[in-house]
Each structure stands twice: as structure tokens, then as C-alpha cells.
Design an enzyme around this catalytic site. Structure first.
Site, PDB file in Angstrom:
ATOM      1  N   GLY A  56       0.814  -1.215   0.000  1.00  0.00           N
ATOM      2  CA  GLY A  56       0.000   0.000   0.000  1.00  0.00           C
ATOM      3  C   GLY A  56       0.844   1.261   0.000  1.00  0.00           C
ATOM      4  CB  SER A  57      -0.148   4.736   0.813  1.00  0.00           C
ATOM      5  OG  SER A  57      -1.221   4.774  -0.103  1.00  0.00           O
TER       6      SER A  57
END
Length: 720
Positions: free
Chosen positions: A327-328
């Protein structure tokens, strides 16, 4: 009448003759048997063997005791010398019931008074006297009985208590065991050692089956000794008997990088979240990213290595054996690649909310977006659309080059069994786009920690490590800690400062996604992450909790040394925001780390260069290894006559140091050397280098193993 008398005499004569014949036959048979036995005894007396077996040897074996002297497995300590795993001995109690068991003094070796025995054993064993008596009175005749699981795994103290009762017929047998005094404590890192049967020695030995216990099994395992002695008929050692003796060689010890206080606190915080929010899994790592030393690491689910509780549900070490889409938090890598390659334009604007790539629409986590915003806000807002544009501006070729530099989909080589490489989908433009925000790429936790370490070392990654040093049984260091650089620097010091500045802005209340992690005026920088989880049937799972939530944070914010990275998969009781849940681990741990850093003025990555002159190369190499330096030999001699670093000089652990052993110098293979290595070599060997390019050595104008003369010129080509 006369005829009758004659017949009687004839019958008596025949009977006498018959008895005489039988007697003769018996005499001959007995004589033959006697001759056979006599001959056999004479043969045995002369040949001293029966059926090919030497009787003298067999007699010696009968009165000889071969005893294995067990070696002790090495102890595993934390960085401060507190025992985490150590050898112990457990006992199983059993009772002999067969009344034929007596010792050589004709004293009973069986249970004499069963009721009294049951009453006394009940004071030590977790069984009632009635239950013990039930074991002592089996339905069928048996030689001996045990007392179920209650009679297994007794400590030395419990054994001594029972021994003091002097109960006839109560015996013990000893089993090797491993003591893990801290319970749930970095269980998958430390691992497990269990008794396994050795067919060669016909005994049980402790063998590492997971974690560091398995990886360093050969280091921790000692070598058994033996003792051969003469005994009498009662198996007592005879005085002045000749003995053969070889002492056992105990295993070496591991000193880990783990700090017990930090580890214990981390376990408590993870257990708090597990109990209250019940996530499917969690991981957490605290690392000194200047050196690669892991200070604390754990996961949920976990298990207690002492009791084995929970092991059936948590055998996998998810720190290295499981991969996931990060993810981020992966945007740390994307931003550094964009900045370093000259494609980051913070003051340009883009339309947030959504972006279409090859017909597929990618949304921001806030689907409506924030309107037209500058790229400088893409990172703190964690805008997926912004990073799609950033990846497109870099181009797939440049982005792929940086992914290779970050060693994505390559094992870190961390000393834990079963590490997985990970996966990368990078064929289509949509694949390339989603990797910019950490989807479509699978990593393990240690790969991420290795990538984050570049923030503390001006773009140079260092390998995560769990072992600080290895010592022998006397405490002498066999192998010291070395910082292990991974590849060449991925980006510059200026790029690192740009990325860290963006991570500080994540804490901004107006535009940042990480305000929940702000800790007053403490100097920290963070990045949050929320990753979708792939559905086995295709696509991604739906639902507000079907994500991997994560946070990475470093301190101090401008010149990081420590990093905390936490992931949480699918909390099943999510009645608070993910940031609130994760901050209940992150903030207390970061606070402890900051306090520790203020009290820890010593830089554990720095070592003092020893004086190696006039030593043999073997001794010099061993001494350098103990303190954490690598040495490279120049020349074919065996005695060190010069060294590249001055004695007493301070250098980073893990650095290469050159030593000169003779004037006859052969050209080494320099591939992979950096500038510092080249300058050290040139100065010590007395040669001239013409260096072209930057990075590490790819080509050299003189082939390896060519003899070099003083003043020889070598052209070196470097490449990033």
C-alpha cells in the site's frame, strides 16, 4: 517244578544281561558327552572364542561402561546479556511395580507402600493421591508405570523434592529441554529447539526447528564427549581402572540485537490490540536503520515457546514467510525514485480524485479528491492519482530501474528460514501505475525495512540483522557485528532530505493522513498505508476492514536513526479508525525509542581500528572479524607489514580494510568495489588508478592475478 525253576533262572539271566547292556550304553553315552564338553572347554580355553566371538573382548565389554557426555547447547542472549533461550533438563517420573526388582543389597527397587507413595507424590505432582494410587494399581501386571502428562516435564527442583522423600521404586529419566523464560517474546525470531532422536548415539539431542534456533543450529549445537570406564558386577566403577575420556565441546552463544525491554513492551502493545480489535494478523519491527540492528520484532498470531500454547495456529513466521501488497507506505520508494531521477515537480498541479489508465479508473482514497492540487500535496495526502502521474512522468523504464535498486522481489538474506522473494506485476501500463502506490507488488516485512534503511544512510540500504555477535563458551567473541551495505546507494543525500521533509508533512493536520501519530514537538516523520487485499476469486476484497493498514515512522526526523514499521490485517472488531488503533502501538513504542536514543550516546556502528602490524594474516583476520571489520589481503605473504587504516582510527562496522603482507602484489578482482576501497588499495599497493564514472567497479584494465609493479596504472570503470 524243576522246569518252572529253570525258566525263572533263564528269565533272570536275560534281565541281568539286558540291564548290563543298557548300563554299558549309558556309560558310553556319558563318556561321550563328557568328552564333547571336555573338548569344547579345551577348545574355548585355547581359542578364547565362541561362534567367532572373542570371549576376552566380550567379558571386557560386559564390565565396561560407555557413557556419552552430553554437550550443552549454546545460550541465546539479548543485546544486554539477558538469557532468552538456554539449556535446561526436565525429568519424567515413573514407578517400578515388579517385585523381582531388588538391588545388590537385596533392598526393594519397587514400590513397597503404594498408599504412602501416592500421598507423598501428591505433594509435588499436580495429581490427587487417589489418582496416583490408581496409576500404581493397574488392572494387569506390568513392570513399571508412568503418571501421564502430570509426571512429564518436571523441573530439577521438583525432582529433588521427590528424591528427598526416598520412596522405593520411584525413578526418573532425564530429557534435554530448552528453556524460554520470557514466554511470548519474539517467538518466531528466536525460534524453537526441541529434542530429536539421534540414531548414531541412541540419544535425544536438541535441534533447532524454526527461527534463529534453526538458522544457527550448527553454531549453537555442541559436540558430545564420551567416557569409557571399567565397572564391577554391580555396575560401580572399579578403582584405578583405565579410562578413555573426551570432554564435550559445548555450543557457541548468540548475542542478539534485540533489546528485552523494548521487545517486552512491544509484545504488550500488540497483545492489547489483538485483544481489543482482533485483527487477522499483525507485524511490528523496531530497527536501528543506521546499522541494520533489529531492536524489537514480533507478530500476531504468536505462540509461547515454553508451553507451546498457540503454536498450532501460528507456526509461520509472517515477517519473512508471508508476502503482501504494502500500500501507500511504498510511496516512500516512489517519491525517492522520482526526486532522484529529476522527474518530481512539486509546484505543478494535477486534478485529484480519479485518473484513467488504459481504460481502468484509479481513485483516490477520498474518491471526490481535493480538486486541483500541487504535486507537493500528493505525498502527505497519500493521493493515488498523484502518484500515478508521478510514475508516468518517470516512465516505466526508470521506475523499474529503481525497483531493482531497492532489491524488490529479491530476498534480503535475513537469518530467518523460509524467506519469500515476493512478486511484481509490471507488464501493462495499469500494472506499472498501481505499483506507484504499493499495489500489484508483493513484498515481505524485511524487504520493506531494508528499503526504509536508505532514509538514514543517504540512500544506501543496509541489511536488517538479528545477531550482534557470536561468542564461545569462555565469552570470547568469534564473530562481531558488521554493517552490511546492500547494493549501491539508491539515491542521494539531497533526495533523502526531500523525502523526509514530505514525511514530516504527513503529520500536518490540514493536509496530512498521519496527524493521529503526531507526538507534540517530538522529531518524527511518518507515512501511512492502506492496502487492498487480493480476492482469491479475482479483484480485491470489499468492506471497510478488509485492508492491510500500516504506518512507518522514523526519528529523528531530519537525520533518522530509528524506524518503526507496523502492519495490521483485517481487524474484525474495528470500532475505531485504523490510525487510532495503530497509534496505540506506534506512539508508546516511539516514545520509548526516543527516550532510549537520548540515553544512548554511543554509536554502535562505529568501531576502533586495531593495530594488526606484525601479526599473521590469520590472526589479523580473526581480530578484525571480532570487532566487525572486513579485511582484504594484498600480497602473498603471511605476515601483515602495513594496513590501510591507522590504528586507533574510528570507522563504521562492516567496512573493508586492506592489509599488506608482501611486496609481491597480484592484481585483485575489483568488481563491486566502491571509491573508498579503490583509494585504500591504491595507497597501500603503491599503484595509480584512473577512475571513470560513478558507483561501483564494473571493469578494470588489468586482468585479475596479474603481477603489479609499483607505479602501475590501472583504468577503472564505475557504473551505478
Amino acid at each position: 517244578m524243576k522246569k518252572h525253576v529253570n525258566n525263572l533262572e533263564r528269565r533272570k539271566s536275560k534281565a541281568h544281561s539286558y540291564r548290563f547292556t543298557v548300563g554299558r550304553v549309558l556309560q558310553v553315552a556319558v563318556a561321550l558327552v563328557f568328552l564333547v564338553f571336555t573338548g569344547r572347554f579345551l577348545y574355548i580355553g585355547i581359542s578364547e572364542s565362541v561362534n567367532g566371538q572373542n570371549l576376552t573382548v566380550r567379558t571386557q565389554q560386559l564390565y565396561r561402561r560407555n557413557q556419552i557426555l552430553k554437550a550443552t547447547r549454546g545460550t541465546i542472549y539479548d543485546r544486554n546479556g539477558l538469557a532468552i533461550a538456554q539449556d535446561s533438563h526436565l525429568y519424567t517420573v515413573y514407578a517400578i511395580l515388579d517385585k523381582s526388582s531388588i538391588d545388590y543389597h537385596n533392598k526393594p527397587e519397587y514400590v513397597v507402600d503404594k498408599e504412602q507413595t501416592a500421598n507423598k507424590l501428591a505433594k509435588v505432582l499436580p495429581l490427587s493421591a487417589a489418582k496416583i494410587l490408581h496409576y500404581l494399581t493397574p488392572a494387569h501386571s506390568v513392570f513399571q508405570v508412568q503418571f501421564g502428562s502430570a509426571g512429564n516435564g518436571l523441573t530439577k527442583q521438583q525432582k529433588d523434592q521427590i528424591d528427598a522423600m526416598k520412596l522405593p521404586g520411584i525413578k526418573f529419566f532425564e530429557t534435554p529441554a530448552r528453556l524460554y523464560p520470557n514466554g511470548n517474546f519474539a517467538s518466531h525470531i528466536v525460534g524453537l529447539a526441541v529434542p530429536q532422536y539421534n540414531r548414531k548415539t541412541h540419544s535425544e539431542n536438541l535441534t533447532g526447528t524454526m527461527g534463529l534456533e534453526a538458522w544457527y543450529d550448527n553454531v549453537l549445537t555442541g559436540k558430545d564427549g564420551y567416557q569409557v570406564s571399567s565397572v564391577d558386577a554391580s555396575n560401580y566403577e572399579t578403582p584405578n581402572s583405565l579410562q578413555t575420556y573426551k570432554s564435550p565441546q559445548n555450543g557457541n552463544n548468540l548475542y542478539l540485537t534485540i533489546d528485552s525491554q523494548l521487545q517486552d513492551y512491544l509484545e504488550n502493545r500488540l497483545s492489547f490490540v489483538q485483544k481489543n480489535y482482533n485483527p487477522v494478523s499483525m507485524t511490528a519491527v523496531v530497527e536501528d536503520i543506521k546499522t541494520g540492528k533489529i531492536l524489537a520484532a514480533s507478530q500476531r498470531p504468536t505462540f509461547n515457546p515454553q508451553t507451546k500454547k498457540g503454536m498450532d495456529k501460528s507456526y509461520r513466521d509472517i515477517l519473512v514467510q508471508d508476502t503482501y501488497e504494502p500500500g501507500s507506505v511504498f510511496k516512500v520508494l516512489t517519491l525517492s525514485a522520482s526526486v532522484n531521477s529529476g522527474h518530481y515537480h512539486p509546484n505543478q498541479y494535477y486534478n485529484s480524485g480519479s485518473v484513467t489508465v488504459n481504460g481502468s479508473v484509479i481513485h483516490d482514497w477520498q474518491s471526490s479528491g481535493w480538486g486541483s492540487i500541487p504535486f507537493s500535496q500528493a505525498f502527505p495526502r497519500s493521493s493515488n492519482t498523484g502518484f500515478v502521474h508521478i510514475e508516468q512522468q518517470m516512465g516505466a523504464k526508470t521506475w523499474r530501474k529503481y525497483l531493482r535498486k531497492f532489491h524488490i522481489c529479491q530476498k534480503t538474506g535475513v537469518t530467518l528460514p523460509g524467506e519469500q522473494n515476493g512478486l511484481l506485476a509490471f507488464k501493462s501500463p495499469i500494472d506499472q501505475a498501481v505499483t506507484s502506490f504499493g499495489q500489484g507488488v508483493n513484498v515481505n516485512v524485511m524487504q520493506m525495512m531494508q528499503a526504509f534503511s536508505s532514509l538514514a544512510n543517504n540512500g544506501q540500504m543496509v541489511k536488517p540483522q538479528f545477531v550482534d555477535r557470536i561468542t564461545d563458551t569462555t565469552g570470547k567473541t568469534i564473530s562481531g557485528y558488521q554493517v552490511k551495505n546492500v547494493g549501491q546507494p539508491v539515491y542521494s543525500a539531497a533526495t533523502a532530505q526531500t523525502v523526509l521533509a514530505n514525511m514530516r508533512r504527513v503529520l500536518n493536520k490540514q493536509i496530512g493522513t498521519g496527524y493521529a501519530y503526531k507526538m507534540g514537538n517530538e522529531s518524527i516523520a511518518v507515512k501511512t498505508g492502506t492496502a487492498q487485499i487480493a480476492n482469491a476469486k479475482g479483484g480485491y476484497l470489499k468492506g471497510s476492514s478488509n485492508y492491510i493498514f500500516s504506518v512507518v515512522g522514523v526519528t529523528p526526523a531530519k537525520h533518522p536513526r530509528y524506524c518503526i514499521y507496523i502492519t495490521m490485517r483485517q481487524p474484525r472488531r474495528m470500532f475505531r479508525p485504523a490510525e487510532t488503533i495503530l497509534s496505540s502501538i506506534f506512539k508508546p513504542m516511539m516514545n520509548r525509542v526516543i527516550l532510549m536514543s537520548k540515553n544512548d550516546s554511543e554509536d554502535s556502528a562505529i568501531v576502533k581500528v586495531p593495530n594488526l602490524k606484525n601479526q599473521t594474516y590469520a590472526n589479523a583476520e580473526a581480530q578484525a572479524r571480532r570487532i566487525g571489520l572486513r579485511i582484504t589481503k594484498i600480497g602473498s605473504g603471511n605476515k601483515v607489514i602495513a594496513q590501510s587504516y591507522v590504528s586507533g582510527q574510528k570507522e563504521q562496522a562492516g567496512k573493508r580494510m586492506f592489509v599488506l603482507t608482501s611486496d609481491k602484489i597480484m592484481c585483485p578482482n575489483m568488481k563491486g568495489w566502491n571509491l573508498d576501497d579503490l583509494h585504500q588499495f591504491a595507497e597501500l599497493a603503491g599503484i595509480k588508478l584512473v577512475i571513470k564514472g560513478s558507483g561501483s567497479v564494473q571493469k578494470q584494465s588489468i586482468a585479475p592475478n596479474t603481477r603489479l609493479k609499483s607505479g602501475t596504472k590501472i583504468i577503472i570503470n564505475l557504473k551505478e
